[in-house]
Design an enzyme around this catalytic site. Structure first.
Site, PDB file in Angstrom:
ATOM      1  N   GLU A 148       5.825   2.172  12.902  1.00 49.18           N
ATOM      2  CA  GLU A 148       6.706   2.000  11.757  1.00 49.18           C
ATOM      3  C   GLU A 148       5.910   2.005  10.453  1.00 49.18           C
ATOM      4  OE1 GLU A 148       8.456   1.004  15.473  1.00 49.18           O
ATOM      5  OE2 GLU A 148       6.665   0.121  14.582  1.00 49.18           O
ATOM      6  N   HIS A 198      -3.974  -7.891  -3.086  1.00 47.73           N
ATOM      7  CA  HIS A 198      -5.062  -6.924  -3.275  1.00 47.73           C
ATOM      8  C   HIS A 198      -4.609  -5.476  -3.259  1.00 47.73           C
ATOM      9  CE1 HIS A 198      -8.476  -9.839  -1.885  1.00 47.73           C
ATOM     10  NE2 HIS A 198      -7.678 -10.376  -2.785  1.00 47.73           N
TER      11      HIS A 198
END
Length: 157
Positions: A76, A103
């Protein structure tokens, strides 16, 4: 915030739970399927459609993120990452979910429905949705290099 969600057959129970749970917390949930259980379903179309909707919303100025679910979340995540502008991250802990946002400014989280209890999976998704991008220069620079490659096919050192 609008949240686009998609799954395969292995994540249907988790998907239904997350749609109800997150709707109750005020998120606008858009379910991209499937709508019926089929052990032979093909998840790429569901996940790609959810990812396309995230990009469309973000380009329109709508605050949106995505969730893609499967047995492991790997396929997925791969499908979602084929959509230009998507940064899908496979999260397996609270830290990986938070770091994906902090991040990498990930805009889709992938999760394995067979890898976590309902409570663990819910906590991971909530951590992802709650965490903002840090905006730190080094992260902006790195994401820019990924986007440049995606647009041009050229690697920037």
């Amino acid at each position: 915030m609008r949240v686009h969600i998609a799954t395969d057959h292995a994540g249907m129970e988790l998907s239904a739970h997350l749609v109800a749970h997150l709707s109750g917390k005020g998120f606008e949930m858009i379910d991209h399927g499937p709508t019926v259980y089929d052990a032979e379903d093909d998840y790429p179309s569901f996940c790609i459609n959810a990812a396309l909707a995230v990009v469309d919303d973000q380009l329109s100025g709508v605050e949106a993120l995505g969730i893609v679910l499967g047995g492991s979340g790997n396929g997925e995540q791969i499908a979602a990452n084929k959509v230009k502008g998507i940064r899908a991250a496979l999260a397996w802990s609270l830290d990986t979910a938070r770091l994906a946002r902090q991040h990498n400014d990930a805009n889709v989280v992938a999760l394995g429905g067979r890898q976590h209890s309902l409570e663990e999976a819910t906590a991971i998704v909530e951590a992802f949705l709650a965490e903002p991008f840090s905006g730190a220069e080094r992260h902006v620079r790195r994401i820019g290099k990924i986007a440049a490659y995606e647009a041009t096919g050229e690697v920037i050192a």
